[in-house]
Design a protein around this motif. Sequence first.
Motif, mmCIF file in Angstrom:
data_model
loop_
_atom_site.group_PDB
_atom_site.id
_atom_site.type_symbol
_atom_site.label_atom_id
_atom_site.label_comp_id
_atom_site.label_asym_id
_atom_site.label_seq_id
_atom_site.Cartn_x
_atom_site.Cartn_y
_atom_site.Cartn_z
ATOM 1 N N PRO A 1 0.824 -1.073 -0.191
ATOM 2 C CA PRO A 1 0.061 -0.045 -0.049
ATOM 3 C C PRO A 1 0.894 1.497 0.083
ATOM 4 O O PRO A 1 1.962 1.030 0.705
ATOM 5 N N LEU A 2 0.526 2.392 -0.666
ATOM 6 C CA LEU A 2 1.021 3.599 -0.637
ATOM 7 C C LEU A 2 1.036 4.311 0.719
ATOM 8 O O LEU A 2 0.007 4.088 1.481
ATOM 9 N N THR A 3 2.342 4.697 1.133
ATOM 10 C CA THR A 3 2.496 5.515 2.395
ATOM 11 C C THR A 3 2.223 6.995 2.305
ATOM 12 O O THR A 3 2.872 7.497 1.167
ATOM 13 N N ILE A 4 1.257 7.649 2.552
ATOM 14 C CA ILE A 4 0.959 9.136 2.689
ATOM 15 C C ILE A 4 1.567 9.719 3.847
ATOM 16 O O ILE A 4 1.236 9.309 4.830
ATOM 17 N N GLN A 5 2.449 10.698 3.645
ATOM 18 C CA GLN A 5 2.704 11.639 4.548
ATOM 19 C C GLN A 5 1.664 12.545 5.099
ATOM 20 O O GLN A 5 1.090 13.155 4.283
ATOM 21 N N VAL A 6 1.184 12.466 6.463
ATOM 22 C CA VAL A 6 0.170 13.345 6.702
ATOM 23 C C VAL A 6 0.778 14.448 7.613
ATOM 24 O O VAL A 6 1.605 14.138 8.775
ATOM 25 N N HIS A 7 0.316 15.655 7.300
ATOM 26 C CA HIS A 7 0.736 16.846 8.112
ATOM 27 C C HIS A 7 -0.344 17.394 8.870
ATOM 28 O O HIS A 7 -1.663 17.679 8.412
ATOM 29 N N PRO A 8 -0.369 17.562 10.295
ATOM 30 C CA PRO A 8 -1.606 18.211 10.986
ATOM 31 C C PRO A 8 -1.709 19.588 10.845
ATOM 32 O O PRO A 8 -0.614 20.512 10.624
ATOM 33 N N PHE A 9 -3.051 19.957 10.825
ATOM 34 C CA PHE A 9 -3.423 21.200 10.657
ATOM 35 C C PHE A 9 -4.406 21.470 11.405
ATOM 36 O O PHE A 9 -5.571 21.117 11.212
ATOM 37 N N ASP A 10 -4.541 22.188 12.602
ATOM 38 C CA ASP A 10 -5.661 22.538 13.534
ATOM 39 C C ASP A 10 -5.885 23.730 13.471
ATOM 40 O O ASP A 10 -5.313 24.833 13.935
ATOM 41 N N ALA A 11 -7.259 23.966 12.630
ATOM 42 C CA ALA A 11 -7.730 25.601 12.594
ATOM 43 C C ALA A 11 -8.186 26.303 13.668
ATOM 44 O O ALA A 11 -8.422 27.118 13.730
ATOM 45 N N ARG A 12 -8.389 25.284 14.757
ATOM 46 C CA ARG A 12 -9.060 26.013 15.989
ATOM 47 C C ARG A 12 -8.180 26.896 16.296
ATOM 48 O O ARG A 12 -8.840 27.919 17.205
ATOM 49 N N GLY A 13 -6.886 27.061 16.309
ATOM 50 C CA GLY A 13 -6.056 27.993 16.819
ATOM 51 C C GLY A 13 -5.719 29.234 16.010
ATOM 52 O O GLY A 13 -4.932 29.929 16.364
ATOM 53 N N ILE A 14 -6.342 29.205 14.894
ATOM 54 C CA ILE A 14 -5.956 30.345 13.791
ATOM 55 C C ILE A 14 -7.196 31.273 13.856
ATOM 56 O O ILE A 14 -8.539 30.875 13.851
ATOM 57 N N GLY A 15 -7.185 32.410 13.705
ATOM 58 C CA GLY A 15 -8.222 33.628 13.836
ATOM 59 C C GLY A 15 -8.960 33.272 12.655
ATOM 60 O O GLY A 15 -8.693 32.989 11.367
ATOM 61 N N LYS A 16 -10.517 33.305 12.825
ATOM 62 C CA LYS A 16 -11.238 33.073 11.726
ATOM 63 C C LYS A 16 -11.030 33.915 10.531
ATOM 64 O O LYS A 16 -11.237 33.344 9.474
ATOM 65 N N ARG A 17 -10.704 35.281 10.659
ATOM 66 C CA ARG A 17 -10.401 35.880 9.345
ATOM 67 C C ARG A 17 -9.025 35.607 8.414
ATOM 68 O O ARG A 17 -8.903 35.713 7.376
ATOM 69 N N PHE A 18 -8.415 34.800 9.021
ATOM 70 C CA PHE A 18 -7.002 34.340 8.533
ATOM 71 C C PHE A 18 -7.122 32.693 7.981
ATOM 72 O O PHE A 18 -6.474 32.217 7.562
ATOM 73 N N ARG A 19 -8.126 32.167 8.620
ATOM 74 C CA ARG A 19 -8.376 30.527 8.306
ATOM 75 C C ARG A 19 -8.211 30.202 6.998
ATOM 76 O O ARG A 19 -7.543 29.067 6.746
ATOM 77 N N HIS A 20 -9.225 30.705 5.958
ATOM 78 C CA HIS A 20 -9.310 30.280 4.658
ATOM 79 C C HIS A 20 -7.759 30.492 3.929
ATOM 80 O O HIS A 20 -7.421 29.409 3.198
ATOM 81 N N ALA A 21 -7.124 31.617 4.019
ATOM 82 C CA ALA A 21 -5.832 31.966 3.412
ATOM 83 C C ALA A 21 -5.093 31.107 4.164
ATOM 84 O O ALA A 21 -4.090 30.252 3.098
ATOM 85 N N ALA A 22 -4.950 30.649 5.337
ATOM 86 C CA ALA A 22 -4.069 29.615 5.818
ATOM 87 C C ALA A 22 -3.920 28.348 5.382
ATOM 88 O O ALA A 22 -3.185 27.733 5.081
ATOM 89 N N ILE A 23 -5.152 28.047 5.096
ATOM 90 C CA ILE A 23 -5.719 26.542 4.577
ATOM 91 C C ILE A 23 -5.316 26.471 3.068
ATOM 92 O O ILE A 23 -4.652 25.440 2.766
ATOM 93 N N PHE A 24 -5.553 27.240 2.437
ATOM 94 C CA PHE A 24 -5.275 27.476 0.965
ATOM 95 C C PHE A 24 -3.643 27.411 0.792
ATOM 96 O O PHE A 24 -3.135 26.780 -0.067
ATOM 97 N N GLY A 25 -3.041 28.228 1.678
ATOM 98 C CA GLY A 25 -1.304 28.297 1.565
ATOM 99 C C GLY A 25 -0.892 26.983 2.155
ATOM 100 O O GLY A 25 0.019 26.347 1.308
ATOM 101 N N ALA A 26 -1.411 26.074 3.042
ATOM 102 C CA ALA A 26 -0.919 24.880 3.526
ATOM 103 C C ALA A 26 -1.379 23.802 2.485
ATOM 104 O O ALA A 26 -0.346 22.978 2.090
ATOM 105 N N LEU A 27 -2.451 23.993 1.795
ATOM 106 C CA LEU A 27 -2.648 23.118 0.533
ATOM 107 C C LEU A 27 -1.666 23.152 -0.533
ATOM 108 O O LEU A 27 -1.028 22.214 -1.075
ATOM 109 N N GLU A 28 -1.414 24.387 -0.752
ATOM 110 C CA GLU A 28 -0.548 24.635 -1.934
ATOM 111 C C GLU A 28 1.149 24.393 -1.583
ATOM 112 O O GLU A 28 1.886 24.270 -2.511
ATOM 113 N N ALA A 29 1.177 24.101 -0.372
ATOM 114 C CA ALA A 29 2.494 23.500 0.051
ATOM 115 C C ALA A 29 2.783 21.941 -0.135
ATOM 116 O O ALA A 29 3.992 21.580 -0.156
#
Length: 99
Positions: free
Chosen positions: A6-34
């Motif tokens: 089976p393929l091994t996938i490296q999983v990176h944690p991202f806890d959105a609860r600690g990010i200010g609401k107005r920054f969350r979507h930008a932070a999520i998109f930035g993390a995905l693009e990395a």
Amino acid sequence: MSAITPLTIQVHPFDARGIGKRFRHAAIFGALEALRPGEAMRFVNDHDPLPLLGQLRERYGDQVSIEYRQREPGAIVIDFAVTGVAGDEGGCGCGSGGC
């Protein structure tokens, strides 16, 4: 006959609860693009982010898979994984070198 590994996938944690609401979507998109193919982001949140999921599907299409790991009130865990369908340079083609 050879066994299939089976393929091994490296999983990176991202806890959105600690990010200010107005920054969350930008932070999520930035993390995905990395992310690169073979990597996933394990997203944790206190609510089901349905509008965000719609934005991700519109922006990335099949280049990012979305899989709920836990879906209970107050406890949402979703894996976002790069499928690698965008091209040879890796990621999902939306940024330089990543998703």
